[in-house]
Design a protein around this motif. Structure first.
Motif, short mmCIF file in Angstrom:
data_model
loop_
_atom_site.label_atom_id
_atom_site.label_comp_id
_atom_site.label_asym_id
_atom_site.label_seq_id
_atom_site.Cartn_x
_atom_site.Cartn_y
_atom_site.Cartn_z
N MET A 189 -2.72 5.34 5.83
CA MET A 189 -3.48 5.34 4.58
C MET A 189 -3.58 6.76 4.13
O MET A 189 -3.70 6.92 2.81
CB MET A 189 -4.74 4.67 4.96
N ASN A 190 -3.69 7.68 5.02
CA ASN A 190 -3.89 8.99 4.63
C ASN A 190 -2.32 9.41 3.91
O ASN A 190 -2.42 10.04 2.84
CB ASN A 190 -4.04 10.09 5.87
N PHE B 194 -0.34 7.41 2.35
CA PHE B 194 0.02 6.91 1.13
C PHE B 194 -1.02 7.58 0.09
O PHE B 194 -0.41 7.83 -1.02
CB PHE B 194 -0.95 5.25 1.19
N ALA B 195 -2.23 7.87 0.37
CA ALA B 195 -3.33 8.76 -0.67
C ALA B 195 -2.57 9.91 -1.01
O ALA B 195 -2.50 10.50 -2.10
CB ALA B 195 -4.46 9.09 0.21
N ARG B 196 -2.02 10.78 -0.16
CA ARG B 196 -1.28 12.00 -0.18
C ARG B 196 0.02 12.07 -1.02
O ARG B 196 0.04 12.97 -1.89
CB ARG B 196 -1.13 12.81 0.89
N GLY C 160 0.62 9.64 -3.44
CA GLY C 160 0.46 8.94 -4.71
C GLY C 160 0.67 7.60 -4.53
O GLY C 160 0.88 7.01 -5.53
N ARG C 161 0.57 6.84 -3.53
CA ARG C 161 0.78 5.49 -3.17
C ARG C 161 -0.60 4.89 -2.90
O ARG C 161 -0.56 3.94 -2.04
CB ARG C 161 1.75 5.57 -2.41
N TRP C 162 -1.60 5.28 -3.54
CA TRP C 162 -2.89 4.71 -3.35
C TRP C 162 -2.93 3.08 -3.46
O TRP C 162 -3.63 2.55 -2.44
CB TRP C 162 -3.69 5.38 -4.20
N GLY C 163 -2.29 2.66 -4.31
CA GLY C 163 -2.31 1.23 -4.47
C GLY C 163 -1.70 0.26 -3.57
O GLY C 163 -2.12 -0.86 -3.41
N GLY D 182 -2.58 0.63 -0.20
CA GLY D 182 -3.20 0.62 0.88
C GLY D 182 -4.03 -0.49 1.16
O GLY D 182 -3.99 -1.13 2.17
N ARG D 183 -4.90 -1.14 0.06
CA ARG D 183 -5.57 -2.36 0.13
C ARG D 183 -4.60 -3.41 0.62
O ARG D 183 -4.89 -4.30 1.56
CB ARG D 183 -6.31 -2.65 -0.94
#
Length: 179
Positions: A21-22, A24-26, A28-31, A33-34
């Motif tokens: 998850m970290n 993904f956020a770093r 730019g793949r935030w979407g 995660g869920r």
């Protein structure tokens, strides 16, 4: 107490795919995660199995209770009354491996516990299960663990210890996305 805190941190971080998850956020793949997390069961009601039930595992069980875990323990050296006093059900190793969603290794580094978990043990675990080792690296046949993770006999591992420390930088465990 500190090792029990660290055990819970490894359990929670691995179960919730914290590193993934970290990343993904770093990246730019935030979407992503869920949807990823929705494929995994919720924490409450999961079964946590302790291999060895000494002081650290007992302290970890106190912490795990508040998260709603069902708990099992295998330890042929600890009286069942000690285990049940902590709200944990005593069981055999085979049953613990088959029933647990998370297996937490706490066995000491003794000749009896050397490579206590081997290929046959990882094959007993659920494909979605998680293995956590915050005890001693020598208690696990590391080659068997690597195979179990590569071939997806188990889903993930949260490791604080390895057989060789410091690890060789070529150790596959250091490069696996499910570790």
């Amino acid at each position: 107490e500190e090792v029990a805190d660290h055990s819970m941190m490894l359990i929670l971080a691995t179960l919730r795919r914290l590193t993934t998850m970290n990343n993904f956020a770093r990246d730019g793949r935030w979407g992503e995660g869920r949807p990823l997390l929705s494929r995994y069961p919720r924490l409450m009601g999961q079964t946590l199995g302790f291999i060895s039930f000494g002081h650290t595992a007992r302290a970890t069980s106190i912490r795990a209770k508040s998260f709603g875990f069902h708990m099992l323990a295998y330890d042929p050296y600890i009286e069942e009354l000690v285990i049940t006093k902590h709200g944990v059900a005593p069981t055999g190793l085979t049953e613990l491996l088959q029933r647990s969603d998370i297996v937490s290794m706490h066995a000491p580094s003794t000749s009896n516990a050397h490579h206590m978990l081997t290929e046959k043990h990882f094959r007993l675990m659920k494909p979605q299960s998680i293995f956590v080792n915050n005890g001693r690296g020598s208690t696990v046949d590391e080659k068997a663990l690597i195979t179990a993770l590569q071939e997806r006999w188990i889903a993930m591992a949260g490791l604080d210890v390895l057989e060789e420390e410091p690890p060789n930088l070529d150790n596959p465990l250091l490069k696996m996305d499910n570790v």
